[in-house]
Design an enzyme around this catalytic site. Structure first.
Site, short mmCIF file in Angstrom:
data_model
loop_
_atom_site.label_atom_id
_atom_site.label_comp_id
_atom_site.label_asym_id
_atom_site.label_seq_id
_atom_site.Cartn_x
_atom_site.Cartn_y
_atom_site.Cartn_z
N HIS A 135 39.03 45.08 43.26
CA HIS A 135 38.21 44.43 42.24
C HIS A 135 38.87 43.13 41.75
O HIS A 135 38.22 42.09 41.65
CB HIS A 135 37.99 45.42 41.08
CG HIS A 135 37.23 44.85 39.93
ND1 HIS A 135 35.86 44.98 39.82
CD2 HIS A 135 37.64 44.14 38.84
CE1 HIS A 135 35.47 44.37 38.70
NE2 HIS A 135 36.53 43.86 38.09
N GLU A 136 40.16 43.19 41.46
CA GLU A 136 40.86 42.01 40.94
C GLU A 136 40.96 40.91 42.00
O GLU A 136 40.74 39.73 41.72
CB GLU A 136 42.25 42.39 40.42
CG GLU A 136 42.24 43.32 39.22
CD GLU A 136 41.38 42.80 38.06
OE1 GLU A 136 41.27 41.58 37.90
OE2 GLU A 136 40.80 43.63 37.34
N HIS A 139 37.74 39.02 42.25
CA HIS A 139 37.54 37.96 41.25
C HIS A 139 38.19 36.66 41.74
O HIS A 139 37.63 35.58 41.59
CB HIS A 139 38.20 38.33 39.91
CG HIS A 139 37.36 39.22 39.03
ND1 HIS A 139 36.05 38.93 38.70
CD2 HIS A 139 37.65 40.37 38.38
CE1 HIS A 139 35.59 39.87 37.88
NE2 HIS A 139 36.53 40.77 37.68
N GLU A 196 31.37 40.80 37.10
CA GLU A 196 31.95 42.15 37.24
C GLU A 196 31.28 42.93 38.37
O GLU A 196 31.95 43.55 39.18
CB GLU A 196 31.81 42.92 35.92
CG GLU A 196 32.79 42.49 34.85
CD GLU A 196 34.23 42.58 35.32
OE1 GLU A 196 34.59 43.57 35.96
OE2 GLU A 196 34.99 41.64 35.07
ZN ZN Z 1 36.67 42.48 36.50
#
Ligand code: ZN
Length: 270
Positions: A135-136, A139, A196
């Protein structure tokens, strides 16, 4: 400046600043080339590490690094085989564990990642770390930080033609606002709900290519939900997707992530 001129300028900036996100095929707003934003991010990251307690050489710290490397390698494989070789050339991946009970992890532009020790009990094991790491990293890959800075520029009317003519101090201020660094130590401002959701989807795909079981992503968010005492605000009040939306999305995307991973010869998932 008249309203019309301002609007024209904004439209022009959108056109000039639009960049296609290779992971979604969507056009996104971003005035900042990597070479403009990364050095600021790298300097801020180093400063953060100096001011906080970095955990070194423990089994957990080593695991953060090895999972991070595995996820970044998977992302690179994906980019190379989808026609984006060299996409990561300015990235300088770094993965650090910081002693802090906050349940959080974050990534600055250019691949500078921090996990707080507080999130480890929720990660539970290597696969859980891979969920958060995916997830990071997502981004960072999708330039969400630079997009947030670009949106901040427009909001403040700092809009200048393209990405020139913005001096270092202005850039640093916008960066600080986008990242919340300097005001509250280590607390990153939340990304928008759409960022997100995008990071969840991209993260799931790259964790699967790295050989981690994407079914575990929904499990992690179930633990996150329990941890927050089921107290998360209703989705419309929050910039984040609600835990339930997240869990439902991740559950439905997991089979697709596995299918994508099979194209890379990955058939078993840990
Ligand atoms: Zn996030």
């Amino acid at each position: 400046m008249s309203k019309n001129i301002f609007l024209t300028l904004v439209v022009l900036l959108f056109i000039m600043g639009c960049k296609t996100n290779p992971f979604t095929g969507k056009s996104t707003l971003n005035f900042y080339p990597n070479t403009s934003i990364f050095p600021t991010a790298f300097a801020q990251y180093d400063e953060f590490l100096k001011e906080n307690k970095v955990v070194e050489s423990t089994t957990e710290a080593k695991m953060i690094t090895s999972v991070g490397q595995r996820i970044a390698t998977a992302a690179e494989r994906w980019l190379n085989s989808n026609g984006y070789p060299g996409y990561l050339k300015d990235y300088q991946w770094e993965y650090n564990l910081v002693q802090d009970e906050t349940v959080n992890a974050w990534c600055m532009p250019g691949g500078k990642i921090v996990f707080y020790t507080g999130i480890l009990p929720i990660c539970q094991d290597e696969t859980g770390i891979a969920v958060v790491m995916g997830h990071e990293v997502a981004h960072a890959l999708a330039d969400h930080g630079a997009q947030r800075m670009s949106a901040g520029m427009i909001q403040q009317g700092v809009a200048v033609a393209g990405n020139i003519a913005i001096n270092d101090l202005e850039k640093r201020n916008i960066f600080n606002q986008a990242y919340g660094i300097g005001s509250t130590v280590g607390v990153m401002l939340p990304f928008s709900r759409s960022h997100e959701t995008e990071a969840d989807r991209i993260g799931l795909q790259i964790m699967a290519i790295a050989g981690y079981n994407p079914d575990e992503a929904a499990e992690l968010w179930k633990r996150m939900k329990v941890n927050s005492g089921n107290q998360a605000p209703p989705e419309f009040l929050s910039t984040h997707p609600s835990n339930d939306t997240r869990i439902a999305n991740l559950t439905s995307w997991a089979p697709l992530a596995k299918e994508e991973a099979r194209k890379y010869g990955v058939t078993t998932f840990q």
